[in-house]
Design a protein around this motif. Structure first.
Motif, short mmCIF file in Angstrom:
data_model
loop_
_atom_site.label_atom_id
_atom_site.label_comp_id
_atom_site.label_asym_id
_atom_site.label_seq_id
_atom_site.Cartn_x
_atom_site.Cartn_y
_atom_site.Cartn_z
N ARG A 252 0.82 -1.21 0.00
CA ARG A 252 0.00 0.00 0.00
C ARG A 252 0.86 1.26 0.00
O ARG A 252 0.36 2.37 -0.25
CB ARG A 252 -0.94 0.01 1.20
N TYR A 253 2.16 1.09 0.27
CA TYR A 253 3.08 2.23 0.24
C TYR A 253 3.76 2.38 -1.11
O TYR A 253 4.62 3.25 -1.28
CB TYR A 253 4.15 2.08 1.33
N PHE A 254 3.41 1.53 -2.06
CA PHE A 254 4.05 1.56 -3.37
C PHE A 254 3.04 1.89 -4.47
O PHE A 254 1.89 1.48 -4.42
CB PHE A 254 4.67 0.19 -3.70
N SER A 255 3.50 2.63 -5.46
CA SER A 255 2.81 2.76 -6.74
C SER A 255 3.73 2.13 -7.77
O SER A 255 4.92 2.48 -7.83
CB SER A 255 2.54 4.22 -7.09
N TYR A 256 3.18 1.26 -8.60
CA TYR A 256 4.02 0.46 -9.50
C TYR A 256 3.51 0.59 -10.93
O TYR A 256 2.33 0.41 -11.20
CB TYR A 256 3.98 -1.00 -9.04
N VAL A 257 4.42 0.90 -11.83
CA VAL A 257 4.11 0.91 -13.26
C VAL A 257 5.01 -0.14 -13.91
O VAL A 257 6.20 0.10 -14.12
CB VAL A 257 4.35 2.29 -13.91
N PRO A 258 4.46 -1.32 -14.23
CA PRO A 258 5.29 -2.38 -14.80
C PRO A 258 5.55 -2.18 -16.28
O PRO A 258 5.01 -1.27 -16.91
CB PRO A 258 4.43 -3.64 -14.57
N GLN A 259 6.39 -3.04 -16.83
CA GLN A 259 6.61 -3.04 -18.26
C GLN A 259 5.33 -3.48 -18.98
O GLN A 259 4.52 -4.21 -18.43
CB GLN A 259 7.74 -4.00 -18.63
N GLY A 260 5.19 -3.03 -20.22
CA GLY A 260 4.04 -3.47 -21.01
C GLY A 260 2.83 -2.59 -20.78
O GLY A 260 2.80 -1.69 -19.94
N ASN A 261 1.80 -2.85 -21.57
CA ASN A 261 0.56 -2.07 -21.53
C ASN A 261 -0.37 -2.62 -20.47
O ASN A 261 -0.77 -3.79 -20.52
CB ASN A 261 -0.11 -2.14 -22.92
N THR A 262 -0.72 -1.80 -19.50
CA THR A 262 -1.57 -2.25 -18.39
C THR A 262 -2.89 -1.50 -18.34
O THR A 262 -3.58 -1.51 -17.31
CB THR A 262 -0.83 -2.04 -17.04
#
Length: 592
Positions: free
Chosen positions: A439-449
């Protein structure tokens, strides 16, 4: 029920009894019982409804039996030209038929509602357990296999969780009650009716040998086909771009052919078996029919009694088949339950509740970490890493060297085999990586999400109560508002699945804006700006850090233009991670 269906039911019983006997001998029968305990853990919550269902079934069977007896007397009256009680008996027959129709319909309605409720309850529970399973464990299963278990196997369990025990009781009651009625009119006929079904069951043992594994093969093949379909539709853009759609059409037909071979082999064997069993069944039926004709010819019974014998013999045979189908149903349902239990019993993620107050400053740290997806093949060794609030830390290195693995360690998706990975709070408290710190993280992974829906709906995935103003502010920070504003409906404009209708760069900026809306103290960007031009990329990163000056930002990248904005740069190569000087980071980035 047709003769073919009856024989198939009896054949299935023998197969199932053989399997159950084998399970008993090899000591694995207890696994089946454990599977049914799992099923009953859901069905016992509806004990009252199941009792009501059983009573309805018994009452419906009784009405059908009464209707059959009354029809005998109606036929006797008509054939004997005695009309004085015809009206009363006809009224009783019609009344019982109507009541039986009503109760049968009610029975079907109750069963459907209970099955649907249990199906949804099982699916909801399994969904929660899948989502809370250890990442490494759940990724061992293919998506198609998980989906097949989640839909088909839960449906099998739900259909039998409610009806299995009531069906046993109703079938046994129906069999005994019908036997008593026939016994009342003819002891010999009742024994003949009783003997026909066991004779067929005994005969089946001489012709059934190979059907034991067909159910398992069909389920496994169904999972493989579904996996192929899921992966194909998910990667449709890639398939189309390579111009290999015809190839995938051929692959689908190949899977269909393999499934067809299994299914048709089973079908052919069943047809051969049923031909033999059907001939034997017909011989027994003609014997009973001939005996009825003899009794009718000698005036020992009336035509109405003969009709009663034949109809009730059919009911008795049907009840017997319902009883013998219990073992196959018992076994098939246990197979489905076992497949579902495998998902439900996967190891759960670690949960270590963090501080409840609003934390705005977090450090992400690793100390002497060793990790490998396979213990014999380490990906990272003796890794140390630190990212502080208010700075951008970069991970740079060739593809496949462990950058994304480090992100997974930070998120607690995987845990080190050695060393520690986690966060340090404002109070200097270390919390190891686990499900609760995400809950303390914002994550933008590789690829189209990006998901199908409107821009606003995509944004509100991370914050349901976000206002339009908050959404627009984050879009501006991520440099996404410039193209969202030009859309016909702005933030309420729909986008397709996986961002269809957006360029790759636009999809990346929208994903970054969504992560910013979460407003977490740590932002992880895994190649999340790879599709942006250098100027836009630098502007996005400046906006991110000025928007939240205490934010800890971690990026994986290959671009030297990004590295010049970073406070720390770590090289990831040959299982090692080390902090680089400014000159080293620029030179290393240029090499990739």
């Amino acid at each position: 029920m047709s003769e073919e269906q009856k024989q198939a039911s009896e054949n299935a019983l023998f197969r199932s009894l053989a399997i159950l006997r084998g399970r008993w001998q090899d000591g694995t029968f207890g696994e089946i019982l454990e599977d049914w305990k799992f099923i009953f853990s859901y069905s016992r919550r509806y004990r009252g409804a199941i009792v009501f269902y059983t009573l309805l079934g018994i009452f419906s069977s009784t009405l059908a039996l009464v209707s059959g007896v009354v029809s005998k007397y109606v036929i006797d009256i008509v054939t004997g030209y005695q009309y004085d009680k015809l009206g009363l008996l006809a009224a009783v027959m019609v009344g019982t038929s109507v009541f039986n129709l009503i109760f049968s319909s009610l029975l079907n309605r109750v069963n459907t509602k209970l099955s649907l409720r249990i199906n949804h309850e099982i699916q909801a529970d399994i969904f929660d357990k899948i989502m809370d399973a250890e990442w490494l464990e759940i990724t061992k299963y293919r998506n198609g296999d998980i989906l097949n278990r989640f839909t088909n196997d839960t449906g099998t369990i739900a259909g039998n969780a409610v009806s299995w025990i009531p069906n046993i009781i109703i079938a046994v009651y129906n069999f005994i009650a019908t036997f008593i009625v026939i016994w009342h009119y003819s002891h010999i006929m009742s024994l003949l009716s009783f003997a026909s079904a066991p004779v067929m069951l005994l005969m089946s043992r001489f012709v059934i040998r190979r059907q034991r594994e067909y159910n398992k093969k069909s389920r496994e093949m169904s999972s493989k086909v579904m996996t192929f379909e899921v992966e194909t539709f998910y990667n449709m853009d890639t398939i189309k771009s390579f111009g290999i759609s015809p190839l995938y059409g051929e692959k689908l037909r190949g899977w269909q052919d393999r499934y067809k071979d299994i299914y048709l082999d089973h079908n052919l064997f069943t047809i051969k078996t049923n031909i033999f069993m059907n001939v034997m069944g017909r011989l027994i039926y003609f014997g009973i029919f001939g005996y009825c004709l003899y009794l009718l010819w000698t005036h020992e019974i009336t035509y109405g009694t003969m009709t009663l014998f034949l109809t009730q013999r059919s009911r008795m045979s049907s009840a017997f088949n319902n009883i013998v189908s219990i073992a196959p149903s018992f076994l098939t349902t246990s197979v489905s339950a076992h497949r579902i239990k495998e998902l439900a019993e996967l190891p759960k993620e670690a949960h270590v509740p963090a501080e409840t107050e609003d934390i705005r400053r977090l450090s992400v740290v690793m100390e002497d970490v060793d990790f490998g997806y396979d213990a014999a093949a380490p990906v990272l060794q003796n890794v140390s890493f630190k990212a502080e609030p208010g700075e951008i830390a970069a991970l740079v290195g060739p593809s496949g060297q462990g950058k994304t693995t480090m992100i997974r360690l930070m998120l607690g998706l995987v845990t080190p085999q050695k060393g520690t990975a986690g966060i340090i709070t404002e109070k200097n408290t270390f919390i190891p990586g686990n499900a609760d710190i995400r809950r303390y993280f914002s994550y933008v992974p590789q690829g189209n999400t990006i998901l199908s829906g409107t821009v606003a709906e995509n944004m509100r995935i991370v914050k349901e109560d976000a206002t339009d103003e908050e959404i627009i502010a984050c879009l501006k920070t991520a440099c996404a508002w410039e193209f969202i504003e030009r859309m016909p409906q702005g933030i309420n404009n729909p986008v397709g699945e996986r961002g269809r209708g957006l360029s790759e760069g636009q999809a990346q900026r929208l994903a970054i804006a969504r992560a910013l809306l979460r407003d977490a103290p740590v932002l992880l960007l895994d190649e999340a700006t790879s599709a942006l031009d250098v100027a836009t990329e630098r502007e996005v990163l400046r906006n991110i850090m000025s928007d939240h000056t205490e934010r800890t930002c971690i990026v994986t990248t290959h671009r030297p233009s990004v590295l010049t904005m970073c406070s720390r740069v770590y090289g990831v190569m040959d299982k090692e991670v080390r902090e680089l000087s400014e000159e080293e980071s620029a030179r290393l980035a240029m090499d990739f």
